[in-house]
Structure formats: structure tokens, C-alpha cells
Design a protein around this motif. Structure first.
Motif, PDB file in Angstrom:
ATOM      1  N   LEU A 153       0.829  -1.201   0.000  1.00 11.14           N
ATOM      2  CA  LEU A 153       0.000   0.000   0.000  1.00 11.14           C
ATOM      3  C   LEU A 153       0.866   1.254   0.000  1.00 11.14           C
ATOM      4  O   LEU A 153       0.600   2.214  -0.739  1.00 11.14           O
ATOM      5  N   SER A 154       1.896   1.252   0.833  1.00 12.00           N
ATOM      6  CA  SER A 154       2.810   2.392   0.888  1.00 12.00           C
ATOM      7  C   SER A 154       3.533   2.573  -0.439  1.00 12.00           C
ATOM      8  O   SER A 154       3.727   3.700  -0.912  1.00 12.00           O
ATOM      9  N   ALA A 155       3.935   1.453  -1.051  1.00  9.84           N
ATOM     10  CA  ALA A 155       4.620   1.522  -2.341  1.00  9.84           C
ATOM     11  C   ALA A 155       3.695   2.084  -3.416  1.00  9.84           C
ATOM     12  O   ALA A 155       4.127   2.847  -4.286  1.00  9.84           O
ATOM     13  N   ALA A 156       2.415   1.721  -3.367  1.00 14.41           N
ATOM     14  CA  ALA A 156       1.456   2.250  -4.342  1.00 14.41           C
ATOM     15  C   ALA A 156       1.300   3.758  -4.187  1.00 14.41           C
ATOM     16  O   ALA A 156       1.237   4.505  -5.168  1.00 14.41           O
ATOM     17  N   LEU A 157       1.250   4.224  -2.935  1.00 15.43           N
ATOM     18  CA  LEU A 157       1.104   5.660  -2.691  1.00 15.43           C
ATOM     19  C   LEU A 157       2.315   6.439  -3.183  1.00 15.43           C
ATOM     20  O   LEU A 157       2.187   7.547  -3.710  1.00 15.43           O
ATOM     21  N   ALA A 158       3.493   5.865  -3.006  1.00 15.53           N
ATOM     22  CA  ALA A 158       4.717   6.551  -3.413  1.00 15.53           C
ATOM     23  C   ALA A 158       5.045   6.339  -4.884  1.00 15.53           C
ATOM     24  O   ALA A 158       5.838   7.097  -5.455  1.00 15.53           O
ATOM     25  N   GLY A 159       4.429   5.331  -5.509  1.00 18.39           N
ATOM     26  CA  GLY A 159       4.754   4.996  -6.888  1.00 18.39           C
ATOM     27  C   GLY A 159       3.645   5.349  -7.857  1.00 18.39           C
ATOM     28  O   GLY A 159       3.441   6.508  -8.200  1.00 18.39           O
ATOM     29  N   ARG A 160       2.894   4.334  -8.286  1.00 17.19           N
ATOM     30  CA  ARG A 160       1.893   4.535  -9.342  1.00 17.19           C
ATOM     31  C   ARG A 160       0.855   5.583  -8.956  1.00 17.19           C
ATOM     32  O   ARG A 160       0.433   6.401  -9.799  1.00 17.19           O
ATOM     33  N   LEU A 161       0.413   5.590  -7.719  1.00 15.31           N
ATOM     34  CA  LEU A 161      -0.644   6.508  -7.326  1.00 15.31           C
ATOM     35  C   LEU A 161      -0.149   7.939  -7.123  1.00 15.31           C
ATOM     36  O   LEU A 161      -0.950   8.847  -6.880  1.00 15.31           O
ATOM     37  N   ALA A 162       1.149   8.127  -7.198  1.00 17.04           N
ATOM     38  CA  ALA A 162       1.695   9.484  -7.147  1.00 17.04           C
ATOM     39  C   ALA A 162       1.869  10.070  -8.542  1.00 17.04           C
ATOM     40  O   ALA A 162       2.206  11.248  -8.690  1.00 17.04           O
ATOM     41  N   ASP A 163       1.639   9.258  -9.566  1.00 16.13           N
ATOM     42  CA  ASP A 163       1.868   9.673 -10.957  1.00 16.13           C
ATOM     43  C   ASP A 163       0.535   9.964 -11.642  1.00 16.13           C
ATOM     44  O   ASP A 163      -0.035   9.113 -12.325  1.00 16.13           O
ATOM     45  N   PHE A 164       0.047  11.198 -11.470  1.00 13.49           N
ATOM     46  CA  PHE A 164      -1.214  11.577 -12.113  1.00 13.49           C
ATOM     47  C   PHE A 164      -1.030  11.794 -13.613  1.00 13.49           C
ATOM     48  O   PHE A 164      -1.982  11.654 -14.378  1.00 13.49           O
ATOM     49  N   ASP A 165       0.176  12.140 -14.029  1.00 13.24           N
ATOM     50  CA  ASP A 165       0.423  12.331 -15.457  1.00 13.24           C
ATOM     51  C   ASP A 165       0.171  11.041 -16.235  1.00 13.24           C
ATOM     52  O   ASP A 165      -0.359  11.065 -17.349  1.00 13.24           O
ATOM     53  N   LYS A 166       0.569   9.920 -15.647  1.00  8.82           N
ATOM     54  CA  LYS A 166       0.374   8.644 -16.325  1.00  8.82           C
ATOM     55  C   LYS A 166      -1.109   8.341 -16.502  1.00  8.82           C
ATOM     56  O   LYS A 166      -1.536   7.850 -17.555  1.00  8.82           O
ATOM     57  N   THR A 167      -1.903   8.641 -15.468  1.00 11.40           N
ATOM     58  CA  THR A 167      -3.345   8.422 -15.575  1.00 11.40           C
ATOM     59  C   THR A 167      -3.960   9.328 -16.627  1.00 11.40           C
ATOM     60  O   THR A 167      -4.804   8.899 -17.425  1.00 11.40           O
ATOM     61  N   ALA A 168      -3.537  10.598 -16.657  1.00  2.00           N
ATOM     62  CA  ALA A 168      -4.067  11.529 -17.648  1.00  2.00           C
ATOM     63  C   ALA A 168      -3.719  11.070 -19.061  1.00  2.00           C
ATOM     64  O   ALA A 168      -4.570  11.089 -19.969  1.00  2.00           O
ATOM     65  N   PHE A 169      -2.480  10.637 -19.255  1.00  2.00           N
ATOM     66  CA  PHE A 169      -2.058  10.159 -20.574  1.00  2.00           C
ATOM     67  C   PHE A 169      -2.843   8.919 -20.974  1.00  2.00           C
ATOM     68  O   PHE A 169      -3.309   8.791 -22.122  1.00  2.00           O
ATOM     69  N   MET A 170      -3.020   7.998 -20.038  1.00  2.00           N
ATOM     70  CA  MET A 170      -3.775   6.775 -20.317  1.00  2.00           C
ATOM     71  C   MET A 170      -5.216   7.109 -20.694  1.00  2.00           C
ATOM     72  O   MET A 170      -5.773   6.544 -21.646  1.00  2.00           O
ATOM     73  N   ALA A 171      -5.818   8.047 -19.957  1.00  2.00           N
ATOM     74  CA  ALA A 171      -7.203   8.419 -20.232  1.00  2.00           C
ATOM     75  C   ALA A 171      -7.332   9.051 -21.612  1.00  2.00           C
ATOM     76  O   ALA A 171      -8.300   8.779 -22.347  1.00  2.00           O
ATOM     77  N   VAL A 172      -6.375   9.896 -21.995  1.00  2.00           N
ATOM     78  CA  VAL A 172      -6.404  10.520 -23.322  1.00  2.00           C
ATOM     79  C   VAL A 172      -6.315   9.456 -24.411  1.00  2.00           C
ATOM     80  O   VAL A 172      -7.082   9.466 -25.390  1.00  2.00           O
ATOM     81  N   MET A 173      -5.388   8.517 -24.254  1.00  2.00           N
ATOM     82  CA  MET A 173      -5.202   7.485 -25.269  1.00  2.00           C
ATOM     83  C   MET A 173      -6.436   6.601 -25.398  1.00  2.00           C
ATOM     84  O   MET A 173      -6.879   6.283 -26.505  1.00  2.00           O
TER      85      MET A 173
END
Length: 252
Positions: A102-122
Motif C-alpha cells: 500500500l505504501s509503495a502504491a502511494l509513493a509509486g503509481r498513485l503518485a503519478d497523475f500524469d500517467k493516468t491523464a495520458f492513459m485516459a487521453v489514449m
């Protein structure tokens, strides 16, 4: 995995069978998952097996290992056999592993909003080119981003499960996990809100936003994601059993 009897408890938790079946069915997939069976053991704990004509006995071993891995991530000690797996109660080792993940998710993937925005656009752009209905685009993009985040389904799997223990080390770990899950749930809710907003933009802004069950204010009030057992988690630990509740639009 060796059993740490001093930090393992096999007392039944409310809703445990239902939650275990839900987790195993999700991991096994829609076809094989329909054959997941769960039953109590005479001396405590649960047994899980596959009863499906589409999954011959020789092909069930990989499914048991996948299910066992996900159950351990939820915090339970499991043992895998040739024809079934056994769930033997909360494990201090597995709960600590869940806290780390859970801590790793918060510091890793869930801290990267740019990746989510890019994924949503694609995703939204591809769906529009394929002629996907514009009014359904935000919901579809949000669903696909939700699947990619992984944690929303994991948290929803625990809906209705009462997690408690008579052992102090396990109570502390359960409280720590509850606090981290709340933070992950809020963070994922923010990611999904972003994905929906991006999808509406790609759709031309014609689709109104769907009401969300959790406000950004409630998420911003969540404590920081330190992996240590903080004041909030200790208060949970010494008061009432924490009960996993459905987090609408929250995290995997």
C-alpha cells in the motif's frame, strides 16, 4: 511460507467466506471463477477449491497459486495443496507485506497523475475513433483506468469484512493497514476523477460529470501515507474492529 503461530489467528471474521470467494473468483476470471467453492474447516479457517468442468484437476494448480497470492496480499496465511488451498487466519507477515505494498502504491503509481491523464487521453481517443457512444465515454474510460490501477478492486473485495484480532501485534497491523487503505482509496478516487474529466474533455465537454460518493475535501483530510503506525491507526486499534466498507470510485 512458514507459519508464525504467535502472530497468526484463525478466529472467524464476519463476512470472511463471502470475501474470500469474491477475491478468488476475481483472480480466477469470469469462467473458472464461477466454480470457486469456500467452506469452513472443523478447527477454524477456510478451504477453497475449484468445482468447474471448465477447469480439469490438472489445470487448477496455477489458479490456486494465483488465488493464494492475492489472499496473502489481503493479509491471510494460506497453504496451497494439489486440490485446494487452505486459509488459516491473519498473518503478521502477510499484513506487514500488505502495508508495504500500500505504501509503495502511494509513493509509486498513485503518485503519478500524469500517467493516468495520458492513459485516459489514449483510451478516450481510441474509443472515439472506433465510434464508441460519446455519452458512455467517461464511464468506460474510468472503468479501464480503474482496472489499470488494480487497487480499487482489491479494496472493494473486502467490503463487509470485519477485521479484528485478540492478538496485540495483529491488531496493530490491522489498524495500520486500515489507515493506509483509506489513503489509497482517496488517492485512487482522485485518479479516477481525473480520468473522467479527461474523457469528458475528449468527448467535447458534452457529457456532464457523474456525482462521486467521496469529496476531495474528505480525501485531503486523510493523514500522510507514512508506513508507520500513527495516532489515527492506534485509535482504530484500541477502539472498535475496523470494517471494510465500499469505497465508491476508489482504489485497487
Amino acid at each position: 511460507m512458514t507459519m508464525d503461530s504467535s502472530h497468526l489467528e484463525d478466529l472467524p471474521s464476519t463476512g470472511q467466506e463471502r470475501v474470500v470467494q469474491r477475491i478468488c473468483a476475481r483472480v480466477a476470471g469470469p469462467v473458472v471463477g464461477a466454480g470457486v467453492q469456500v467452506a469452513s474447516l472443523p478447527l477454524g479457517g477456510l478451504q477453497v477449491w475449484l468445482d468447474s468442468p471448465r477447469s480439469p484437476a490438472g489445470h487448477r494448480w496455477p489458479f490456486y497459486h494465483r488465488m493464494a497470492r492475492e489472499l496473502r496480499l489481503a493479509g491471510w496465511h494460506t497453504e496451497t495443496g494439489p486440490d485446494r488451498l487452505l486459509l488459516l487466519g491473519w498473518s503478521a507477515v502477510c499484513l506487514s507485506h500488505r502495508a508495504r505494498m500500500l505504501s509503495a502504491a502511494l509513493a509509486g503509481r498513485l503518485a503519478d497523475f500524469d500517467k493516468t491523464a495520458f492513459m485516459a487521453v489514449m483510451i478516450a481517443t481510441r474509443l472515439r475513433h472506433e465510434g464508441f457512444p460519446v455519452e458512455e465515454l467517461p464511464a468506460e474510460v474510468e472503468t479501464r483506468c480503474r482496472d489499470a490501477l488494480r487497487w480499487p478492486a482489491r479494496l472493494e473485495d473486502l467490503d463487509g469484512l470485519e477485521r479484528r484480532s485478540s492478538l496485540e501485534p495483529l491488531r496493530l497491523r490491522l489498524a495500520q493497514v486500515a489507515g493506509l487503505e483509506a489513503k489509497v482509496g482517496c488517492r485512487c478516487s482522485e485518479h479516477l476523477a481525473l480520468a473522467s474529466k479527461v474523457a469528458r474533455t475528449v468527448a467535447g465537454g458534452a457529457v456532464p460529470a457523474r456525482p462521486r460518493a467521496r469529496s476531495s475535501a474528505s480525501c485531503s483530510a486523510t493523514p500522510d501515507s507514512s508506513p508507520g503506525v500513527g495516532l489515527t491507526e492506534r485509535m482504530v486499534c484500541v477502539s472498535v474492529p475496523n470494517v471494510a466498507t465500499t469505497r465508491a470510485g476508489t482504489a485497487r
